[in-house]
Design a protein around this motif. Structure first.
Motif, PDB file in Angstrom:
ATOM      1  N   GLU A 445      -5.817  14.602  -5.226  1.00 56.20           N
ATOM      2  CA  GLU A 445      -4.587  16.173  -4.816  1.00 56.20           C
ATOM      3  C   GLU A 445      -3.652  15.945  -3.263  1.00 56.20           C
ATOM      4  O   GLU A 445      -2.472  16.082  -3.786  1.00 56.20           O
ATOM      5  N   ARG A 446      -4.038  15.658  -2.148  1.00 54.85           N
ATOM      6  CA  ARG A 446      -2.979  15.622  -1.260  1.00 54.85           C
ATOM      7  C   ARG A 446      -2.220  14.857  -1.103  1.00 54.85           C
ATOM      8  O   ARG A 446      -1.058  14.380  -0.857  1.00 54.85           O
ATOM      9  N   TYR A 447      -2.918  13.539  -1.220  1.00 58.46           N
ATOM     10  CA  TYR A 447      -1.659  12.025  -1.408  1.00 58.46           C
ATOM     11  C   TYR A 447      -1.385  12.078  -2.643  1.00 58.46           C
ATOM     12  O   TYR A 447      -0.186  11.843  -2.688  1.00 58.46           O
ATOM     13  N   PHE A 448      -2.000  12.895  -3.374  1.00 60.65           N
ATOM     14  CA  PHE A 448      -0.598  13.038  -5.011  1.00 60.65           C
ATOM     15  C   PHE A 448       0.494  13.613  -4.875  1.00 60.65           C
ATOM     16  O   PHE A 448       1.796  13.474  -4.570  1.00 60.65           O
ATOM     17  N   THR A 449       0.315  15.197  -3.855  1.00 64.60           N
ATOM     18  CA  THR A 449       0.951  16.033  -3.529  1.00 64.60           C
ATOM     19  C   THR A 449       2.434  15.729  -2.987  1.00 64.60           C
ATOM     20  O   THR A 449       4.018  15.581  -2.507  1.00 64.60           O
ATOM     21  N   GLN A 450       1.496  14.110  -1.260  1.00 65.41           N
ATOM     22  CA  GLN A 450       2.554  13.841  -0.351  1.00 65.41           C
ATOM     23  C   GLN A 450       3.342  12.519  -0.782  1.00 65.41           C
ATOM     24  O   GLN A 450       4.651  12.992  -0.410  1.00 65.41           O
ATOM     25  N   THR A 451       2.842  11.927  -2.293  1.00 62.59           N
ATOM     26  CA  THR A 451       4.117  10.922  -2.429  1.00 62.59           C
ATOM     27  C   THR A 451       4.625  11.674  -3.740  1.00 62.59           C
ATOM     28  O   THR A 451       5.577  10.499  -3.264  1.00 62.59           O
ATOM     29  N   VAL A 452       3.822  12.583  -4.705  1.00 57.21           N
ATOM     30  CA  VAL A 452       4.861  12.344  -5.094  1.00 57.21           C
ATOM     31  C   VAL A 452       6.126  13.985  -5.129  1.00 57.21           C
ATOM     32  O   VAL A 452       7.208  14.431  -5.307  1.00 57.21           O
ATOM     33  N   PHE A 453       5.119  15.521  -5.076  1.00 59.96           N
ATOM     34  CA  PHE A 453       5.937  16.345  -4.295  1.00 59.96           C
ATOM     35  C   PHE A 453       6.529  16.238  -2.480  1.00 59.96           C
ATOM     36  O   PHE A 453       7.318  16.806  -2.825  1.00 59.96           O
ATOM     37  N   GLY A 454       5.518  16.430  -2.348  1.00 61.25           N
ATOM     38  CA  GLY A 454       5.598  16.162  -0.656  1.00 61.25           C
ATOM     39  C   GLY A 454       7.336  15.606   0.286  1.00 61.25           C
ATOM     40  O   GLY A 454       8.203  16.651   0.598  1.00 61.25           O
ATOM     41  N   PRO A 455       7.997  14.434  -0.319  1.00 60.93           N
ATOM     42  CA  PRO A 455       8.729  14.337   0.267  1.00 60.93           C
ATOM     43  C   PRO A 455      10.146  14.777  -0.183  1.00 60.93           C
ATOM     44  O   PRO A 455      11.046  14.574  -0.008  1.00 60.93           O
ATOM     45  N   ALA A 456      10.145  15.492  -1.359  1.00 64.56           N
ATOM     46  CA  ALA A 456      11.066  16.064  -2.512  1.00 64.56           C
ATOM     47  C   ALA A 456      11.479  17.605  -1.691  1.00 64.56           C
ATOM     48  O   ALA A 456      12.305  17.871  -2.787  1.00 64.56           O
ATOM     49  N   GLU A 457      10.445  18.129  -0.742  1.00 61.11           N
ATOM     50  CA  GLU A 457      10.563  19.136  -0.408  1.00 61.11           C
ATOM     51  C   GLU A 457      12.339  19.464  -0.234  1.00 61.11           C
ATOM     52  O   GLU A 457      12.959  18.788   0.671  1.00 61.11           O
ATOM     53  N   ARG A 458      12.923  20.909  -0.599  1.00 64.71           N
ATOM     54  CA  ARG A 458      14.651  20.879  -0.724  1.00 64.71           C
ATOM     55  C   ARG A 458      14.902  21.362   0.411  1.00 64.71           C
ATOM     56  O   ARG A 458      15.364  23.008   0.734  1.00 64.71           O
ATOM     57  N   GLY A 513      23.916  10.994 -11.776  1.00 68.73           N
ATOM     58  CA  GLY A 513      24.607  10.448  -9.624  1.00 68.73           C
ATOM     59  C   GLY A 513      25.088  11.507  -9.142  1.00 68.73           C
ATOM     60  O   GLY A 513      24.989  11.756  -7.969  1.00 68.73           O
ATOM     61  N   ARG A 514      26.540  12.193  -9.716  1.00 68.59           N
ATOM     62  CA  ARG A 514      26.426  13.532  -9.363  1.00 68.59           C
ATOM     63  C   ARG A 514      25.508  14.449  -8.557  1.00 68.59           C
ATOM     64  O   ARG A 514      25.625  15.445  -7.507  1.00 68.59           O
ATOM     65  N   ARG A 515      24.566  14.882  -9.425  1.00 73.29           N
ATOM     66  CA  ARG A 515      24.030  15.871  -8.784  1.00 73.29           C
ATOM     67  C   ARG A 515      23.018  14.881  -8.318  1.00 73.29           C
ATOM     68  O   ARG A 515      22.760  16.318  -7.383  1.00 73.29           O
ATOM     69  N   ARG A 516      22.456  14.197  -7.927  1.00 69.31           N
ATOM     70  CA  ARG A 516      21.853  13.929  -6.401  1.00 69.31           C
ATOM     71  C   ARG A 516      22.988  13.798  -5.786  1.00 69.31           C
ATOM     72  O   ARG A 516      22.766  13.931  -4.447  1.00 69.31           O
ATOM     73  N   LEU A 517      23.774  13.609  -5.550  1.00 71.41           N
ATOM     74  CA  LEU A 517      25.154  13.859  -4.366  1.00 71.41           C
ATOM     75  C   LEU A 517      24.614  14.828  -3.858  1.00 71.41           C
ATOM     76  O   LEU A 517      24.772  14.994  -2.775  1.00 71.41           O
ATOM     77  N   ARG A 518      25.046  15.825  -5.270  1.00 71.14           N
ATOM     78  CA  ARG A 518      25.399  17.306  -4.504  1.00 71.14           C
ATOM     79  C   ARG A 518      24.080  17.557  -3.650  1.00 71.14           C
ATOM     80  O   ARG A 518      24.439  18.355  -3.041  1.00 71.14           O
ATOM     81  N   GLU A 519      23.121  17.319  -4.452  1.00 73.46           N
ATOM     82  CA  GLU A 519      21.472  18.179  -3.884  1.00 73.46           C
ATOM     83  C   GLU A 519      21.476  17.198  -2.285  1.00 73.46           C
ATOM     84  O   GLU A 519      21.181  17.815  -1.325  1.00 73.46           O
ATOM     85  N   THR A 559      16.809  11.634  -1.303  1.00 68.51           N
ATOM     86  CA  THR A 559      16.421  13.129  -2.111  1.00 68.51           C
ATOM     87  C   THR A 559      14.853  13.258  -2.389  1.00 68.51           C
ATOM     88  O   THR A 559      14.171  14.128  -2.025  1.00 68.51           O
ATOM     89  N   GLU A 560      14.412  11.509  -2.363  1.00 68.95           N
ATOM     90  CA  GLU A 560      12.386  11.981  -2.901  1.00 68.95           C
ATOM     91  C   GLU A 560      12.005  11.688  -1.433  1.00 68.95           C
ATOM     92  O   GLU A 560      10.308  11.621  -0.998  1.00 68.95           O
ATOM     93  N   ASN A 561      12.727  11.267  -0.241  1.00 68.22           N
ATOM     94  CA  ASN A 561      11.695  11.041   0.878  1.00 68.22           C
ATOM     95  C   ASN A 561      13.265  11.522   1.553  1.00 68.22           C
ATOM     96  O   ASN A 561      14.111  11.173   2.219  1.00 68.22           O
ATOM     97  N   ALA A 562      12.390  13.019   2.780  1.00 62.00           N
ATOM     98  CA  ALA A 562      13.232  13.888   3.751  1.00 62.00           C
ATOM     99  C   ALA A 562      13.514  13.166   5.026  1.00 62.00           C
ATOM    100  O   ALA A 562      14.417  12.362   5.665  1.00 62.00           O
TER     101      ALA A 562
END
Length: 967
Positions: A445-458, A513-519, A559-562
């Motif tokens: 769960e930790r690796y899954f969260t780091q891989t899929v959720f953690g990097p996308a922290e806004r 693309g615009r949504r990703r650029l705004r983020e 976006t996915e990798n802070a």
């Protein structure tokens, strides 16, 4: 409250012994011989205690067990093709008719027999997990294949053979195995996910003709009926066809054309994950073309596709809601940290990078997972823990299902079932099993969260939640938003954002693309203030975005990798050069993800490992794509050097060493590619030596100039000379299209130059200059080593001997490289015209000063003007040529620094003078290096290096005066 496992285990084993005793009493004549085998006696109590399915099957049909023992199939690992042979043999022996009912019963008996065999070997510890999973998958394969062939023949007898409307050829059905069946990793009581396809529409050629769509619909129905209909013997497999296009509402079987149209027009992200595992179970000869033309383009993108994380989060959220609704917290497949999360991690990386690296396009998770280390996607420790968790959970899954041949992934609630499962997993108690299982799942769960959720922290890096920045807002509203973000230089930045809003790039972006650029802007803008050059940094970043254009997957990457985004901002703040590199090669954004990017200094050993990985990617590619992959390797490696140079203070000499390493590795790889391509056409060049022995001729690459002198810079040309060792009699290649070796080596040299200089999508590898070869452009591109030696001794000019001082063999056969080095030393010792040497060197230097200086009034050309680099290099070269005959050891090295140091250590030049020249040379090179990084010429103000230039001029005038003994 649970009892101690030892007590419970004894009770469970005692119950098994009682059942065995009863069975033996009822049927002593068959059980007696069975129990004469020590291996059975020792394993049976454990196997029966852990599997009611096996125990019941053996009690009901002891002949089944007796037969497995007699044939040795219970104890020995089955060969790869054994099950296919076994089912055919048993069909011939046991199936007396073509009756569909008889086929049903045969298949169920055959499955039960082999499931007992597989479960027994697994629980007894006689089979590895991989063997068990592959055995289960192969069993499904052969059952499906038999059913398909029998039902196809039955329908052909009734309606005729289905034929293609265009080709007129007989049409087979292609059954795709999906999920764990497709991956060859089927669990014990799994259902099977199938997709049914056929090549062409048309109709059958029988008296009662029907169209192909109807034929294959009926065939699909019969296959499902044969496999899934319950009888007194149970079923063969539960069949799930919901993965087919449009799911339950879609047609049962589709033509290839309809299938392709669906994927192109309606294919969804979750289906890309599903088709990673797709494997043809029938009509396998047609699968490669379907895969290459339809499936691979749908599943894998040619670029890095980080957008998969968005869809993966959606899929995971949907599964999480289902887990919560159905209270599946203790589900080892779907629950947190379960098998599905490991699969998601691996499949996500496959989808992201599989398009550019076909080695990641495999179907077996346990083969792909270790490769993620080599690709620098996961750390070795993470992969090891995920491997261990996957193995443990898959064994636990099988133990759950082997109890009663039920498709379950839920940990039991019944106390006895819990203790039985703990016993099956070889642990002392239920509490211990829960602890082990929980530890594995927590890591997953930790690796899954780091891989899929953690990097996308806004967040903006300061702990402030940030969602989006509206580029389309008017200037006043943008100014307010910039102020709320604490952005420095807000007026200039607002103007830059207005340019972005009205740019062609922004207008061409789709909504995603615009949504990703705004983020991204919402996260980038607050970071700018700390750079000190906010406006310039933003301008460089937006330039990169504009060069990316519509390939918004790169925006998804950031976006996915802070960490990658933070590094991009830092690099753009530090260097226009680095920003330009990324803009020219957006693939370099991928480099920002790797933690080792900032943790480890670049090394030749790591570059060699990276190139080996690239080589693996090149194996199945065409020559053009091979060069593109080499260019990507070069770009990434050079970028790492530049980052270490500009951010970590990598010393200049190390920078040149690493850039030289990169060039040498690429030339070696390109030579290998060129050799393979030319020998494929003409064969290997052979010659007969003086002793009458046939030998293979080889070509070497000799580097001159900056590459030869270990002083390569960013964007330096390569000065190369090509030599071969072919000589003697019968100099021809041994292929069908044989040519003279001279012709072979000219083509090999031309191919090598082409590979190094051809333009690819991301630019060319190097500019190559081959004019330093004997006779320059008038001479052959590739010459023999003997001809080279002859030329250098009798025809070469002094300036050519000066060039030879900086020559090194960098690629090709080691023996020939050593022969070149010996020839080089011999030439420098014996062939140099030392009478008048000083005049020749002085005249050449004066011509360079007159023609090459780029300085204007108030400036100095640091390379060509008096007291600059060229003066220093010519001094060294004069000394080396003057004394090489008496002190040959001084020409061992090809770089200026070590040449100078060897002159000092030999007392040929005073050490103080050597120290001054070495220090000055390093200062000059450092300054020229920075000028190159800034894209400037080799020109500085005439107030720079005044003392150094004066000192070099004084040495020059003293050494190169027209008369006098230098010593």
């Amino acid at each position: 409250m649970t009892t101690a496992i030892s007590d419970t285990a004894q009770q469970l084993l005692a119950r098994t012994e009682a059942r065995l005793a009863a069975a033996r009493e009822d049927n002593p004549e068959i059980w007696g011989p069975i129990l004469e085998d020590k291996r059975v006696v020792e394993s049976l109590p454990r196997v029966w205690t852990c599997s009611e399915f096996v125990a019941t099957s053996c009690i009901r049909s002891p002949a089944l067990l007796s037969d497995l023992i007699a044939n040795g199939q219970l104890f020995e690992r089955a060969p790869a093709d054994w099950l296919a042979q076994e089912i055919e043999a048993r069909v011939g022996a046991e199936l007396g008719s073509d009756s569909e009912a008889d086929l049903m019963e045969f298949l169920r008996r055959f499955r039960r027999r082999n499931m007992v065999r597989i479960a027994w070997r697994d629980i007894a510890g006689w089979a590895t997990l991989d063997e068990t999973l592959h055995d289960l998958s192969k069993l499904a394969d052969v059952c499906i294949d038999l059913v398909y062939r029998r039902m196809y023949a039955a329908l052909v007898a009734r309606y005729g053979t289905p034929r293609g409307a265009e080709s007129g050829e007989a049409q087979p059905m292609m059954i795709l195995g999906m999920g764990k069946l497709g991956g060859g990793e089927l669990n014990f009581s799994s259902d099977i996910d199938l997709i049914l396809l056929y090549p062409e529409d048309g109709e059958t050629d029988g008296a009662r003709a029907i169209d192909n769509a109807e034929f294959f619909l009926r065939l699909g129905q019969k296959i499902v009926q044969q496999l899934a209909t319950p009888t007194v013997e149970g079923f063969v497999y539960r069949v799930d066809l919901r993965l087919r296009p449009f799911g339950d509402s879609g047609r049962l079987a589709l033509s290839f054309a309809s299938f392709e149209h669906y994927l192109q027009q309606h294919g969804r992200d979750w289906e890309r994950y599903a088709y990673v595992k797709a494997r043809a179970l029938t009509s396998t000869e047609q699968f490669p073309s379907l895969y290459d033309e339809v499936l691979r383009p749908f599943v894998y993108r040619r670029y890095l596709d980080f957008s998969v994380f968005e869809s993966l989060r959606d899929m995971k959220a949907m599964i999480a809601r289902e887990v919560e609704r159905r209270e599946l917290k203790d589900n080892i497949k779907l629950g947190p940290g379960g098998i599905r999360e490991i699969e998601f991690i691996v499949q996500a990386f496959q989808l992201i990078r599989g398009g550019s690296d076909r080695r990641l396009q495999g179907k077996e998770l346990r083969i792909i997972l270790p490769q993620l280390v080599g690709q620098r996607l996961l750390r070795e420790g993470a992969v090891q823990e995920l491997q261990a968790a996957y193995e443990y959970l898959r064994v636990l899954e099988n133990r759950l299902q082997q109890w009663n041949d039920e498709q379950t992934h839920q940990l039991p609630e019944d106390a006895e079932a819990r203790q039985r499962l703990a016993f099956a997993m070889n642990v002392g108690s239920w509490d211990e099993l829960v602890a082990i299982t929980g530890a594995h799942r927590q890591r997953v769960e930790r690796y899954f969260t780091q891989t899929v959720f953690g990097p996308a922290e806004r967040t903006d890096g300061l702990g402030h939640a940030v969602e989006t920045f509206d580029v389309d807002a008017d200037a006043t509203e943008r100014a307010r938003m910039l102020e709320s973000c604490g952005v420095a230089e807000s007026e200039a930045i607002n103007a830059r954002l207005e340019e972005l809003r009205t740019s062609a790039y922004y207008r061409r972006l789709d909504e995603t693309g615009r949504r990703r650029l705004r983020e991204l802007l919402a996260r980038i803008l607050p970071m700018l203030s700390s750079t000190g050059v906010a406006t310039a940094t933003l301008a460089r970043i937006l330039r990169i975005f504009e060069m990316i254009g519509g390939r918004t997957v790169y925006l998804a990457l950031l976006t996915e990798n802070a960490a990658a985004l933070r590094r991009l901002v830092e690099l753009c703040a530090r260097s226009q050069f680095l920003a330009d590199q990324i803009a020219a090669q957006p693939l370099l954004l991928d480099e920002l993800i790797d933690e080792r990017f900032v943790e480890e200094a670049p090394s030749r050993a790591q570059f060699a490992i990276d190139l080996a990985a690239s080589r693996g990617r090149m194996q199945q590619e065409d020559p053009e794509r091979q060069v593109e992959i080499l260019r990507q390797f070069q770009g990434a490696a050079t970028f790492r050097v530049a980052v270490a140079d500009l951010t970590a203070g990598l010393p200049l000499m190390k920078v040149s060493d690493r850039l030289t390493d990169i060039a040498e590795l690429i030339v070696q790889e390109a030579l290998s590619l060129a050799w393979a391509q030319i020998t494929h056409k003409h064969g290997v060049p052979r010659y007969v030596d003086e002793q009458g022995e046939s030998r293979t001729a080889s070509m070497i690459v000799v580097a001159y100039g900056k590459l030869g002198g270990l002083e390569l810079g960013y964007g330096s040309d390569l000065d190369l000379v090509f030599l071969h060792d072919s000589s003697g009699e019968s100099q021809k290649t041994d292929g069908a299209q044989s040519v003279e070796n001279t012709v072979f080596f000219q083509r090999l040299g031309q191919r090598l130059v082409h590979l190094l200089t051809v333009h690819t999508a991301s630019g060319r590898l190097y500019e190559v200059d081959t004019r330093l070869r004997p006779s320059g452009n008038r001479g052959l591109l590739v010459q023999s080593l003997a001809a080279f030696r002859e030329y250098e001794f009798h025809e070469a000019w002094t300036w050519e001997h000066q060039s030879l001082l900086r020559a090194r063999a960098i690629a090709g056969d080691r023996r020939v490289c050593e022969q070149f080095e010996q020839a080089r030393i011999d030439v420098l010792r014996k062939a140099v015209k030392r009478e008048g040497l000083k005049d020749e060197v002085r005249k050449m230097r004066q011509r360079m000063r007159d023609n090459l200086s780029k300085a204007r009034p108030g400036q100095v050309d640091l390379k060509q003007d008096a007291g600059g680099v060229a003066d220093l290099e010519f001094l060294v070269q004069y000394w080396m040529l003057e004394w090489a005959d008496r002190y040959p050891e001084i020409v061992t090295f090809s770089d200026n620094i070590r040449q100078l140091e060897s002159l000092g250590s030999g007392n040929l030049v005073p050490q103080a003078r050597v120290d001054f020249l070495v220090d000055t040379y390093r200062k000059y090179r450092q300054r020229l290096h920075r000028l190159a990084l800034d894209g400037a010429k080799n020109v500085v103000g005439d107030t720079e290096f005044v003392e150094e230039r004066r000192g070099v001029v004084e040495v020059w005038q003293e050494v190169m005066r027209e008369a006098g003994d230098l010593r």
